[in-house]
Scaffold this active site. Structure first.
Site, PDB file in Angstrom:
ATOM      1  CB  SER A  43      -0.948   0.014   1.196  1.00  0.00           C
ATOM      2  OG  SER A  43      -0.222   0.161   2.399  1.00  0.00           O
ATOM      3  CE  LYS A 100      -2.793   1.532   4.929  1.00  0.00           C
ATOM      4  NZ  LYS A 100      -2.686   0.702   3.734  1.00  0.00           N
TER       5      LYS A 100
END
Length: 194
Positions: free
Chosen positions: A56, A100
C-alpha cells in the site's frame, strides 16, 4: 624449588594475573544480560523495527521492507502531522500493524474530488502518489469527511491499491505505534523515508 613472589613478579605473580575460567564466563554472562536488557528497553520505549505487510505504500516503501519507527515521539506529546509516515494497529484485524501517511488530523475536513485529495478546501500536492488517483473506497465513508478530534486520516501512497481511511475511516491517535523514519532492509532500500 620456586621462590616466593615478590614485588618484581615471579611465578606466583603470573598465576595471580590469570583470570579463572569461571570468572571470565561470569563476566561475559553479565555483559550479555545487560546488552539484552538494554536492547529490550530500547525496543519497548524508543524504536522498533517493523516488516511492511502490504504494497500500500509503493513505491515509497516496498512490500516486506523493514523500517524503524520512533515509538517515543508520540508518547512525549508530539502530535502527528501531515506527511508523517506512521505505524498503527490495523483496525480491520487482518494484520498486526499497518503503515500509511498522515493526510489530515482532528478538526480538518478531507474531500476527494476528481481523483485528488483536498484538506480544508485546499488541493494537496502529493508527489509520493506518482499521479495515482485517490478515489472513495467505501459507501460508508461520506465526503467531505470531518476528522474527529483525537483521530487522524491516513492513506497509502499506492492510492489504487491501499485499504486506508477511505475504507475504515479515521484512526485514533492512541492506536499509533510510532513514526516510521528509516528503511534498513534490504540494503538496496536503505535510507530515510520521505
Amino acid at each position: 624449588m620456586l621462590a616466593p613472589a615478590n614485588q618484581y613478579g615471579g611465578p606466583r605473580a603470573d598465576a595471580m594475573r590469570q583470570p579463572s575460567l569461571a570468572r571470565s564466563l561470569f563476566t561475559y554472562t553479565i555483559c550479555i544480560i545487560i546488552a539484552i536488557g538494554l536492547a529490550a528497553l530500547v525496543r519497548a520505549f524508543l524504536v522498533e523495527p517493523y516488516r511492511i505487510p502490504t504494497g500500500s505504500m509503493l513505491p515509497t516503501i516496498q512490500l516486506n521492507d523493514m523500517v524503524v519507527a520512533n515509538k517515543l515521539v508520540f508518547k512525549v506529546g508530539v502530535k502527528p502531522k501531515y506527511k508523517d509516515v506512521v505505524v498503527f494497529k490495523d483496525p480491520t484485524g487482518q494484520y498486526s500493524q499497518l503503515i500509511k501517511r498522515v493526510i489530515a488530523v482532528g478538526g480538518q475536513t478531507v474531500d476527494l474530488r476528481d481523483g485528488s485529495v483536498y484538506v480544508d478546501g485546499q488541493k494537496l500536492n502529493e508527489p509520493y502518489t506518482h499521479g495515482k488517483p485517490s478515489e472513495a473506497l467505501s459507501p460508508n465513508i461520506q465526503f467531505p469527511y470531518l476528522v474527529p478530534e483525537g483521530k487522524i486520516w491516513v492513506m497509502g501512497d499506492n492510492r489504487t491499491n491501499s485499504a486506508d481511511s477511505r475504507f475504515f475511516g479515521a484512526i485514533p491517535v492512541s492506536s499509533l505505534y510510532g513514526r516510521a523514519w528509516w528503511t534498513y532492509w534490504p540494503l538496496s532500500h536503505f535510507g530515510a523515508l520521505r
